[in-house]
Design a protein around this motif. Structure first.
Motif, PDB file in Angstrom:
ATOM      1  N   TRP A 110      15.199   2.154  -6.403  1.00 56.09           N
ATOM      2  CA  TRP A 110      14.726   1.931  -5.041  1.00 56.09           C
ATOM      3  C   TRP A 110      13.604   0.904  -5.005  1.00 56.09           C
ATOM      4  O   TRP A 110      13.635  -0.008  -4.202  1.00 56.09           O
ATOM      5  CB  TRP A 110      14.289   3.251  -4.406  1.00 56.09           C
ATOM      6  CG  TRP A 110      13.957   3.104  -2.961  1.00 56.09           C
ATOM      7  CD1 TRP A 110      14.801   2.698  -1.956  1.00 56.09           C
ATOM      8  CD2 TRP A 110      12.694   3.316  -2.347  1.00 56.09           C
ATOM      9  NE1 TRP A 110      14.138   2.666  -0.762  1.00 56.09           N
ATOM     10  CE2 TRP A 110      12.827   3.041  -0.970  1.00 56.09           C
ATOM     11  CE3 TRP A 110      11.465   3.722  -2.821  1.00 56.09           C
ATOM     12  CZ2 TRP A 110      11.786   3.156  -0.072  1.00 56.09           C
ATOM     13  CZ3 TRP A 110      10.416   3.847  -1.929  1.00 56.09           C
ATOM     14  CH2 TRP A 110      10.588   3.568  -0.572  1.00 56.09           C
ATOM     15  N   ASP A 111      12.594   1.036  -5.875  1.00 61.76           N
ATOM     16  CA  ASP A 111      11.441   0.150  -5.805  1.00 61.76           C
ATOM     17  C   ASP A 111      10.836  -0.019  -7.200  1.00 61.76           C
ATOM     18  O   ASP A 111      10.452   0.960  -7.825  1.00 61.76           O
ATOM     19  CB  ASP A 111      10.400   0.745  -4.844  1.00 61.76           C
ATOM     20  CG  ASP A 111       9.238  -0.196  -4.558  1.00 61.76           C
ATOM     21  OD1 ASP A 111       9.386  -1.416  -4.740  1.00 61.76           O
ATOM     22  OD2 ASP A 111       8.172   0.303  -4.161  1.00 61.76           O
ATOM     23  N   GLN A 154       7.798  -0.998  -9.206  1.00 62.37           N
ATOM     24  CA  GLN A 154       6.352  -1.127  -9.018  1.00 62.37           C
ATOM     25  C   GLN A 154       5.733  -1.792 -10.251  1.00 62.37           C
ATOM     26  O   GLN A 154       5.951  -1.332 -11.369  1.00 62.37           O
ATOM     27  CB  GLN A 154       5.716   0.251  -8.824  1.00 62.37           C
ATOM     28  CG  GLN A 154       6.138   0.954  -7.568  1.00 62.37           C
ATOM     29  CD  GLN A 154       5.444   0.387  -6.339  1.00 62.37           C
ATOM     30  OE1 GLN A 154       4.248   0.105  -6.369  1.00 62.37           O
ATOM     31  NE2 GLN A 154       6.193   0.219  -5.273  1.00 62.37           N
ATOM     32  N   TRP A 160       9.637   2.462 -12.151  1.00 57.33           N
ATOM     33  CA  TRP A 160      10.664   2.453 -11.112  1.00 57.33           C
ATOM     34  C   TRP A 160      10.560   3.683 -10.237  1.00 57.33           C
ATOM     35  O   TRP A 160      10.432   4.803 -10.743  1.00 57.33           O
ATOM     36  CB  TRP A 160      12.061   2.416 -11.727  1.00 57.33           C
ATOM     37  CG  TRP A 160      12.502   1.031 -12.039  1.00 57.33           C
ATOM     38  CD1 TRP A 160      12.412   0.393 -13.241  1.00 57.33           C
ATOM     39  CD2 TRP A 160      13.087   0.109 -11.124  1.00 57.33           C
ATOM     40  NE1 TRP A 160      12.897  -0.886 -13.127  1.00 57.33           N
ATOM     41  CE2 TRP A 160      13.324  -1.084 -11.831  1.00 57.33           C
ATOM     42  CE3 TRP A 160      13.409   0.168  -9.770  1.00 57.33           C
ATOM     43  CZ2 TRP A 160      13.894  -2.203 -11.239  1.00 57.33           C
ATOM     44  CZ3 TRP A 160      13.985  -0.954  -9.181  1.00 57.33           C
ATOM     45  CH2 TRP A 160      14.213  -2.121  -9.916  1.00 57.33           C
ATOM     46  N   GLU A 212      13.143  10.899  -3.690  1.00 52.51           N
ATOM     47  CA  GLU A 212      12.492   9.953  -4.573  1.00 52.51           C
ATOM     48  C   GLU A 212      11.894  10.631  -5.801  1.00 52.51           C
ATOM     49  O   GLU A 212      11.420  11.762  -5.733  1.00 52.51           O
ATOM     50  CB  GLU A 212      11.375   9.235  -3.803  1.00 52.51           C
ATOM     51  CG  GLU A 212      11.916   8.418  -2.650  1.00 52.51           C
ATOM     52  CD  GLU A 212      10.898   8.181  -1.552  1.00 52.51           C
ATOM     53  OE1 GLU A 212       9.692   8.374  -1.789  1.00 52.51           O
ATOM     54  OE2 GLU A 212      11.322   7.827  -0.439  1.00 52.51           O
TER      55      GLU A 212
END
Length: 132
Positions: free
Chosen positions: A94-95, A97, A105, A114
């Motif tokens: 998802w993102d 960082q 992640w 999440e």
């Protein structure tokens, strides 16, 4: 009057308990604890190999609407390999960082919940775990 309390469950919402047991058991190397037959249609409980806290899977039909205010962090000595292993189980990236000296992640499980995959934080504890 005195009493005791402790953290006993970390609860994860899902809409398919059987699939959630399969995903989270494989992701966390957990085993399913037996739970009363009257509750199995709503809950499943997982025992982690190295913690007294249990993961409680809770069936819900509510859709995810916003960022969680609590989540799981998984530490690893190879973030890329762990992310790929979790993707093979059904998670999605998802993102990514990369700030404040960290590189990790944010992932989503098959229900959109999440969780994070981090570099090693507690090397002595991680060393007790078997390799994948």
């Amino acid at each position: 009057m005195t009493h005791r309390s402790r953290l006993c469950h970390f609860v994860i919402d899902c809409d398919d308990l059987d699939r959630a047991v399969q995903f989270w058991s494989a992701a966390l190397s957990a085993t399913e604890d037996q739970i009363g037959e009257g509750s199995r249609h709503v809950y499943r409980r997982l025992r982690l190999p190295d913690s007294e806290v249990r993961v409680l899977l809770q069936r819900t039909v509510d859709s995810k609407a916003a960022k969680e205010r609590m989540h799981l962090d998984l530490e690893t000595d190879d973030v890329g390999a762990e992310v790929r292993r979790l993707e093979a189980l059904g998670a999605t990236r998802w993102d990514h960082q990369q700030e404040r000296g960290y590189d990790f992640w944010v992932m989503r499980d098959p229900w959109g919940n999440e969780f994070c995959v981090l570099q090693t934080t507690f090397p002595d504890l991680l060393a007790r775990r078997p390799t994948w």
